[in-house]
Design an enzyme around this catalytic site. Structure first.
Site, PDB file in Angstrom:
ATOM      1  N   THR A  98      -2.197   0.986   4.683  1.00  0.00           N
ATOM      2  CA  THR A  98      -2.711   1.510   5.948  1.00  0.00           C
ATOM      3  C   THR A  98      -3.082   2.981   5.791  1.00  0.00           C
ATOM      4  OG1 THR A  98      -1.403  -0.027   7.257  1.00  0.00           O
ATOM      5  CG2 THR A  98      -2.078   1.999   8.340  1.00  0.00           C
ATOM      6  N   THR A 108       2.749   3.986   8.287  1.00  0.00           N
ATOM      7  CA  THR A 108       2.265   2.957   7.379  1.00  0.00           C
ATOM      8  C   THR A 108       3.453   2.164   6.865  1.00  0.00           C
ATOM      9  OG1 THR A 108       0.970   2.525   5.364  1.00  0.00           O
ATOM     10  CG2 THR A 108       2.365   4.479   5.359  1.00  0.00           C
ATOM     11  N   HIS A 120       5.411  -1.913   6.283  1.00  0.00           N
ATOM     12  CA  HIS A 120       5.526  -3.321   6.665  1.00  0.00           C
ATOM     13  C   HIS A 120       5.430  -3.433   8.181  1.00  0.00           C
ATOM     14  CE1 HIS A 120       8.099  -7.080   7.314  1.00  0.00           C
ATOM     15  NE2 HIS A 120       6.926  -7.491   6.851  1.00  0.00           N
ATOM     16  N   GLY A 121       4.292  -3.973   8.659  1.00  0.00           N
ATOM     17  CA  GLY A 121       3.990  -3.935  10.086  1.00  0.00           C
ATOM     18  C   GLY A 121       5.012  -4.573  10.980  1.00  0.00           C
TER      19      GLY A 121
END
Length: 282
Positions: free
Chosen positions: A142, A193, A195-196
């Protein structure tokens, strides 16, 4: 990373707003195929690009976000339009596509956003059949920016292609205000940024600013929020932060994170822990 930081820095030096600076920097990142955003976005399980982005103005808490965007080169520009031209904060999928068309955002063939490297990454991911491991450790590309302008206004912008081999329609933290980023002139601006799903579970960006409100420095706040995410849900990621006095912090728990920061004519940058270089911009 260095020229990208200078793009935002030059916008600020020329009197541009913090919102203009973060949008400008993230647009350049979206155009760079080395990053997981725009034309470098990773592919979902169908081999397609679906992108998310968000932006926020700390002056009045106005914000714009889009998710599941296809066939657009720069989702961050669309998120900016959502913020500036609608009463909403968030548009998705077909609604976002119709809004983009109505506002003159050009569409491009979806395959134009697909790189050969990401085709190979998808093939490898499908072969490994260990999505959770790869999800947490390998898909942290990201892009984001934070800025403070000469008026003391703060802003953030974040953009991503998500995670490799994701289900169509999967949305991570990036477009979610408070998770993928947050900006409030009274506290600071953050872009995240990592692990979503982990970032969403702990509301990482707003959590970091909560620690600032409790009296922690930016570095302490970043470390505390990343540490909380790692201990609670075993998630890794990174944070960039700035406040209205120009103090900034960069922290991460992933293996590495390319970053850059410009202040007072000096450019600071690095990738690995303890790897920081400083050069003069003038």
């Amino acid at each position: 990373m260095n020229p990208i930081v200078v793009v935002g820095y030059n916008i600020l030096k020329q009197g541009g707003s913090a919102v203009d600076a973060v949008e400008g920097a993230v647009t350049v990142l979206e155009d760079d195929p080395d990053f997981n955003a725009g034309c470098g976005s990773v592919l979902n399980e169908n081999g397609e690009v679906e992108m998310d982005a968000s932006i926020m103005n700390g002056k009045d808490l106005s914000a714009g976000a889009v998710s599941a965007v296809r066939c657009i080169a720069n989702p961050i520009k669309l998120a900016r339009l959502v913020m500036d031209k609608t009463p909403h904060c968030f548009l998705t999928d077909q609604g976002a596509a119709k809004f983009a068309a109505a506002n003159g955002i050009p569409t491009i063939p979806g395959q134009q956003l697909v790189t050969e490297r990401n085709r190979k990454r998808l093939e490898k991911e499908k072969l490994e059949k260990d999505a959770q491991k790869a999800d947490c450790q390998n898909n942290l590309g990201t892009v984001g920016a934070v800025a403070v302008d000469c008026q003391g206004n703060l802003a953030y912008a974040t953009s991503t292609g998500g995670i490799v081999n994701k289900m169509p329609g999967r949305v991570g933290d990036t477009p979610c205000i408070g998770s993928g980023g947050y900006a409030d002139n009274d506290i600071g601006a953050v872009s995240t940024t990592g692990h979503g799903e982990s970032i969403l579970k702990v509301n990482l960006a707003r959590l970091a600013l909560f620690h600032v409100e409790q009296g922690k420095s930016l570095e302490e706040a970043a470390n505390a929020s990343l540490g909380h995410m790692k201990s609670k849900v075993k998630g890794v990621g990174g944070i960039i932060m700035v406040n209205k006095t120009g103090e900034w912090a960069v922290k991460w728990t992933s293996t590495s994170m390319p970053w850059g920061a410009a202040k007072d004519g000096k450019l600071h940058s690095g990738i690995d822990f303890g790897d920081t270089s400083i050069i003069n911009l003038s």
